[in-house]
Design a protein around this motif. Structure first.
Motif, PDB file in Angstrom:
ATOM      1  N   VAL A  98       2.759   9.001 -10.447  1.00 49.81           N
ATOM      2  CA  VAL A  98       2.610   9.126 -12.415  1.00 49.81           C
ATOM      3  C   VAL A  98       1.769   9.712 -11.823  1.00 49.81           C
ATOM      4  O   VAL A  98       1.671  10.620 -13.850  1.00 49.81           O
ATOM      5  CB  VAL A  98       1.785   7.937 -11.797  1.00 49.81           C
ATOM      6  CG1 VAL A  98       1.093   7.258 -13.006  1.00 49.81           C
ATOM      7  CG2 VAL A  98       2.556   6.305 -12.179  1.00 49.81           C
ATOM      8  N   LYS A  99       1.244  10.649 -11.300  1.00 52.18           N
ATOM      9  CA  LYS A  99       0.171  11.454 -11.357  1.00 52.18           C
ATOM     10  C   LYS A  99       1.376  13.106 -11.975  1.00 52.18           C
ATOM     11  O   LYS A  99       0.509  13.707 -12.757  1.00 52.18           O
ATOM     12  CB  LYS A  99      -0.606  12.329 -10.425  1.00 52.18           C
ATOM     13  CG  LYS A  99      -1.462  13.280 -10.004  1.00 52.18           C
ATOM     14  CD  LYS A  99      -2.240  13.820  -8.905  1.00 52.18           C
ATOM     15  CE  LYS A  99      -2.377  15.057  -8.917  1.00 52.18           C
ATOM     16  NZ  LYS A  99      -2.857  16.036 -10.292  1.00 52.18           N
ATOM     17  N   VAL A 100       2.378  13.530 -11.452  1.00 56.03           N
ATOM     18  CA  VAL A 100       2.666  14.316 -11.956  1.00 56.03           C
ATOM     19  C   VAL A 100       3.100  14.655 -13.311  1.00 56.03           C
ATOM     20  O   VAL A 100       3.147  15.245 -14.286  1.00 56.03           O
ATOM     21  CB  VAL A 100       4.028  14.666 -10.854  1.00 56.03           C
ATOM     22  CG1 VAL A 100       5.493  15.457 -11.635  1.00 56.03           C
ATOM     23  CG2 VAL A 100       4.069  14.766  -9.272  1.00 56.03           C
ATOM     24  N   VAL A 101       3.675  12.828 -13.680  1.00 55.27           N
ATOM     25  CA  VAL A 101       4.236  13.103 -15.202  1.00 55.27           C
ATOM     26  C   VAL A 101       3.432  12.886 -15.554  1.00 55.27           C
ATOM     27  O   VAL A 101       3.212  13.478 -17.142  1.00 55.27           O
ATOM     28  CB  VAL A 101       5.036  11.478 -15.503  1.00 55.27           C
ATOM     29  CG1 VAL A 101       4.877  10.990 -17.032  1.00 55.27           C
ATOM     30  CG2 VAL A 101       5.971  11.388 -14.014  1.00 55.27           C
ATOM     31  N   ASP A 160       9.814   3.868 -14.616  1.00 56.77           N
ATOM     32  CA  ASP A 160      10.853   4.387 -13.547  1.00 56.77           C
ATOM     33  C   ASP A 160      10.586   4.454 -12.186  1.00 56.77           C
ATOM     34  O   ASP A 160      11.116   4.943 -11.481  1.00 56.77           O
ATOM     35  CB  ASP A 160      11.344   6.061 -14.329  1.00 56.77           C
ATOM     36  CG  ASP A 160      12.092   5.850 -15.828  1.00 56.77           C
ATOM     37  OD1 ASP A 160      13.082   4.172 -15.374  1.00 56.77           O
ATOM     38  OD2 ASP A 160      11.862   6.816 -16.422  1.00 56.77           O
ATOM     39  N   ALA A 161       9.147   4.841 -12.081  1.00 57.45           N
ATOM     40  CA  ALA A 161       8.786   5.311 -11.230  1.00 57.45           C
ATOM     41  C   ALA A 161       9.070   3.970 -10.117  1.00 57.45           C
ATOM     42  O   ALA A 161       8.867   4.196  -8.570  1.00 57.45           O
ATOM     43  CB  ALA A 161       7.107   5.800 -11.302  1.00 57.45           C
ATOM     44  N   TYR A 162       8.207   2.891 -10.358  1.00 58.30           N
ATOM     45  CA  TYR A 162       7.471   1.155 -10.117  1.00 58.30           C
ATOM     46  C   TYR A 162       9.431   0.721  -9.860  1.00 58.30           C
ATOM     47  O   TYR A 162       9.456   0.711  -8.377  1.00 58.30           O
ATOM     48  CB  TYR A 162       7.732   0.554 -11.232  1.00 58.30           C
ATOM     49  CG  TYR A 162       7.326  -0.808 -10.711  1.00 58.30           C
ATOM     50  CD1 TYR A 162       6.817  -1.150  -9.587  1.00 58.30           C
ATOM     51  CD2 TYR A 162       8.272  -1.969 -10.930  1.00 58.30           C
ATOM     52  CE1 TYR A 162       6.524  -3.108  -9.242  1.00 58.30           C
ATOM     53  CE2 TYR A 162       8.602  -3.133 -10.817  1.00 58.30           C
ATOM     54  CZ  TYR A 162       7.634  -3.237  -9.573  1.00 58.30           C
ATOM     55  OH  TYR A 162       7.394  -5.068  -9.167  1.00 58.30           O
ATOM     56  N   ARG A 163      10.736   1.247 -10.339  1.00 58.12           N
ATOM     57  CA  ARG A 163      11.835   1.499  -9.715  1.00 58.12           C
ATOM     58  C   ARG A 163      12.212   2.102  -8.973  1.00 58.12           C
ATOM     59  O   ARG A 163      12.692   1.605  -7.731  1.00 58.12           O
ATOM     60  CB  ARG A 163      12.611   1.439 -11.109  1.00 58.12           C
ATOM     61  CG  ARG A 163      12.472  -0.207 -11.875  1.00 58.12           C
ATOM     62  CD  ARG A 163      13.942   0.136 -12.855  1.00 58.12           C
ATOM     63  NE  ARG A 163      13.620   0.678 -14.087  1.00 58.12           N
ATOM     64  CZ  ARG A 163      13.351   1.091 -14.989  1.00 58.12           C
ATOM     65  NH1 ARG A 163      12.828   0.311 -15.144  1.00 58.12           N
ATOM     66  NH2 ARG A 163      13.022   2.066 -15.483  1.00 58.12           N
ATOM     67  N   ASP A 165       0.738  -0.940   0.021  1.00 61.35           N
ATOM     68  CA  ASP A 165       0.003   0.126   0.144  1.00 61.35           C
ATOM     69  C   ASP A 165       0.337   1.534   0.094  1.00 61.35           C
ATOM     70  O   ASP A 165       0.675   2.008  -0.244  1.00 61.35           O
ATOM     71  CB  ASP A 165      -1.187   0.354   1.330  1.00 61.35           C
ATOM     72  CG  ASP A 165      -2.107  -0.687   1.082  1.00 61.35           C
ATOM     73  OD1 ASP A 165      -2.862  -1.180  -0.369  1.00 61.35           O
ATOM     74  OD2 ASP A 165      -2.684  -1.264   2.324  1.00 61.35           O
ATOM     75  N   THR A 166       1.911   0.868   0.971  1.00 64.38           N
ATOM     76  CA  THR A 166       3.156   2.711   1.011  1.00 64.38           C
ATOM     77  C   THR A 166       3.214   2.723  -0.633  1.00 64.38           C
ATOM     78  O   THR A 166       3.128   3.818  -1.212  1.00 64.38           O
ATOM     79  CB  THR A 166       3.860   2.238   1.587  1.00 64.38           C
ATOM     80  OG1 THR A 166       3.207   2.088   3.155  1.00 64.38           O
ATOM     81  CG2 THR A 166       4.823   3.856   1.722  1.00 64.38           C
ATOM     82  N   GLN A 167       3.868   1.727  -1.444  1.00 61.63           N
ATOM     83  CA  GLN A 167       4.920   1.165  -2.250  1.00 61.63           C
ATOM     84  C   GLN A 167       3.480   2.739  -3.344  1.00 61.63           C
ATOM     85  O   GLN A 167       3.843   3.060  -4.443  1.00 61.63           O
ATOM     86  CB  GLN A 167       5.166   0.489  -2.824  1.00 61.63           C
ATOM     87  CG  GLN A 167       6.209  -0.089  -2.311  1.00 61.63           C
ATOM     88  CD  GLN A 167       6.546  -1.438  -2.185  1.00 61.63           C
ATOM     89  OE1 GLN A 167       5.551  -2.314  -2.469  1.00 61.63           O
ATOM     90  NE2 GLN A 167       8.309  -2.244  -2.042  1.00 61.63           N
ATOM     91  N   THR A 199       1.119   6.370  -7.418  1.00 59.51           N
ATOM     92  CA  THR A 199       0.774   7.374  -7.506  1.00 59.51           C
ATOM     93  C   THR A 199       0.910   8.538  -7.760  1.00 59.51           C
ATOM     94  O   THR A 199       0.061   8.959  -8.749  1.00 59.51           O
ATOM     95  CB  THR A 199      -1.038   6.967  -6.506  1.00 59.51           C
ATOM     96  OG1 THR A 199      -1.649   5.514  -7.076  1.00 59.51           O
ATOM     97  CG2 THR A 199      -2.165   7.658  -7.401  1.00 59.51           C
ATOM     98  N   GLU A 200       1.416   8.624  -6.961  1.00 55.05           N
ATOM     99  CA  GLU A 200       2.000  10.542  -6.130  1.00 55.05           C
ATOM    100  C   GLU A 200       2.835  10.472  -7.702  1.00 55.05           C
ATOM    101  O   GLU A 200       2.510  11.597  -8.401  1.00 55.05           O
ATOM    102  CB  GLU A 200       2.417  10.714  -5.456  1.00 55.05           C
ATOM    103  CG  GLU A 200       1.372  10.728  -4.478  1.00 55.05           C
ATOM    104  CD  GLU A 200       0.363  11.624  -4.643  1.00 55.05           C
ATOM    105  OE1 GLU A 200       0.625  13.289  -5.242  1.00 55.05           O
ATOM    106  OE2 GLU A 200      -1.085  11.458  -4.738  1.00 55.05           O
TER     107      GLU A 200
END
Length: 102
Positions: free
Chosen positions: A49-52, A94-97, A39-41, A46-47
């Motif tokens: 991804v929202k920016v991009v 990239d965000a996932y990594r 949940d933390t990840q 999500t945050e």
């Protein structure tokens, strides 16, 4: 060199780019990815991804089910995939990594 690029169809480039994105699948005019994260990840991803997505003027669909995060990228109105959607998928990777390596 530009002549070679113009001679290929746009879909060929998108298909080539998608093959480089491990874990993403294409279903019609939409690409999808399922991630197993906590949940933390999920919140951190999500945050990011929202920016991009805001910068690219795209709206991916991100849902949480059990311990999985489901991501769908596409217009949803039948419009063809474009470079922006593939770029967003790469940035999501990239965000996932980033959120899983912390």
């Amino acid at each position: 060199m530009r002549v070679l690029f113009r001679s290929r169809a746009k879909d060929d480039y998108l298909s080539d780019a998608l093959t480089l994105l491990t874990g993403w699948t294409r279903e019609g005019e939409e690409i999808r990815r399922t991630l197993v994260i906590d949940d933390t990840q999920h919140a951190a991803l999500t945050e990011r991804v929202k920016v991009v997505a805001d910068a690219l003027h795209l709206r991916p669909e991100i849902n949480r089910r059990d311990d999985r995060t489901l991501i769908r990228v596409g217009h949803g109105d039948g419009a063809p995939l474009g470079e922006g959607e593939v770029l967003l998928a790469a940035r999501i990777e990239d965000a996932y990594r980033a959120v899983t390596s912390a």
